[in-house]
Structure formats: structure tokens, C-alpha cells
Write a protein that holds these residues in place. Structure first.
Motif, mmCIF file in Angstrom:
data_model
loop_
_atom_site.group_PDB
_atom_site.id
_atom_site.type_symbol
_atom_site.label_atom_id
_atom_site.label_comp_id
_atom_site.label_asym_id
_atom_site.label_seq_id
_atom_site.Cartn_x
_atom_site.Cartn_y
_atom_site.Cartn_z
ATOM 1 N N ALA A 229 -29.448 -10.133 -13.612
ATOM 2 C CA ALA A 229 -30.664 -9.073 -15.208
ATOM 3 C C ALA A 229 -30.321 -8.387 -15.112
ATOM 4 N N ARG A 230 -31.158 -7.677 -16.089
ATOM 5 C CA ARG A 230 -31.259 -6.419 -16.999
ATOM 6 C C ARG A 230 -31.590 -5.233 -15.468
ATOM 7 N N SER A 231 -33.394 -6.650 -15.242
ATOM 8 C CA SER A 231 -33.543 -5.033 -13.758
ATOM 9 C C SER A 231 -32.689 -5.276 -12.816
ATOM 10 N N THR A 232 -31.286 -5.534 -12.499
ATOM 11 C CA THR A 232 -30.812 -5.272 -11.323
ATOM 12 C C THR A 232 -30.105 -4.669 -11.479
ATOM 13 N N ALA B 178 -30.242 -2.106 -13.084
ATOM 14 C CA ALA B 178 -31.352 -0.808 -13.076
ATOM 15 C C ALA B 178 -31.336 -0.635 -12.022
ATOM 16 N N ARG B 179 -31.792 -1.062 -11.190
ATOM 17 C CA ARG B 179 -31.330 -1.832 -9.677
ATOM 18 C C ARG B 179 -30.952 -0.573 -8.992
ATOM 19 N N ARG C 98 -27.024 2.649 -19.617
ATOM 20 C CA ARG C 98 -26.558 1.434 -18.702
ATOM 21 C C ARG C 98 -26.986 0.517 -19.072
ATOM 22 N N LEU C 99 -28.793 0.456 -19.767
ATOM 23 C CA LEU C 99 -29.396 -0.142 -19.620
ATOM 24 C C LEU C 99 -29.463 -0.679 -21.373
#
Length: 154
Positions: A87-90, A92-93, A106-107
Motif C-alpha cells: 500500500a502507498r501508506s506502507t 511512506a512508513r 518516493r510516493l
């Protein structure tokens, strides 16, 4: 497979090269694929790929573009393509956890890759693995099983 990199930033995962080195490879027709990201140029080169295959090694090449997969797949070898996704949130994390200073870039790359994959469809890949739901070792075992199955296919 450690790609050639012309640029700055993280140097631990690539083989560093100068602009002159890249020009020489290009002039000799030795570049299978190159792309530009994060202010650098990344290259899959024929000499290193051929050396690995000649040594009986199995190259694992990280590419984020379908065009790159198609270009490298033109090299005469038995390729197994696997889409590793999260996932996109992953993304970022994980970038924050690595200490990346360029999270926005990166995103943006994640967004571009998603669009590229949606346009290409699933036919480019033997498998798609969700790294949000599987441990790295399990992903490696799944990929190894695909490679083993492919090497035994007539």
C-alpha cells in the motif's frame, strides 16, 4: 543484480558509475534499460547481466517500470517476473523508517508505478505478492518456488 547508478544519494545498493561510463556503455549498445529517478540514472547493463548468467547465478532485478521489464525480458534468459506490491501508506512508513529524506518523491514514484501497472495489466507477471501481508522470507520462498517450477517446465 546491482544496477549501475549515475548520480548521488544512496550508493550501497548500486554499482556507481560516471556519466562517461554510461556514455561508453550506450555507445557500445550495452544498456538494456535505463531510467531516471530521484535525480539519478539507473541502468541494467548487458556486461554485468551476462557475467552473472555465465557464472550460473540467478539475477534478481528490481524494476519499477513495465517498460524496463519488457526491455530486460528481451535478454535471452528464462525470466520469471513477480510484482511485489504494498500500500502507498506502507511505502511512506517504510521510507520514514529507512530515514529517507525524499518521501514525497518516493510516493510520486509509487503513484507512477501504480498507473503503469494498471495500464499493463496482469499479463506481465507470473505472480503478484503483497508485501503488506507476507514476511520477506515467505515472499522469497514463493519466488524461489516459481523459479524452480519454471526451470523444470519443458
Amino acid at each position: 543484480f546491482r544496477r549501475l547508478k549515475v548520480g548521488s544519494g544512496n550508493t550501497s545498493v548500486c554499482r556507481m558509475a560516471s556519466p562517461g561510463d554510461l556514455t561508453a556503455l550506450q555507445d557500445d549498445g550495452q544498456v538494456l534499460y535505463q531510467n531516471h529517478r530521484y535525480g539519478s540514472t539507473y541502468v541494467v547493463d548487458r556486461p554485468r547481466l551476462g557475467a552473472m548468467l555465465d557464472a550460473g547465478q540467478i539475477p534478481v532485478i528490481h524494476l519499477g517500470q513495465v517498460q524496463g521489464i519488457r526491455a530486460v525480458s528481451s535478454y535471452p534468459a528464462s525470466w520469471v517476473t513477480v510484482a511485489l506490491w504494498c500500500a502507498r501508506s506502507t511505502t511512506a512508513r517504510r521510507a520514514r523508517a529507512r530515514g529517507s529524506a525524499d518521501i514525497d518523491a518516493r510516493l510520486a514514484a509509487w503513484d507512477e508505478t501504480l498507473q503503469d501497472l494498471q495500464q499493463a495489466g496482469d499479463s506481465e507477471f507470473r505472480a503478484r505478492l503483497d508485501t503488506d501481508t507476507m514476511e520477506p522470507g515467505d515472499a522469497a520462498k514463493a519466488i524461489d518456488a516459481l523459479v524452480t517450477a519454471t526451470s523444470h517446465t519443458p
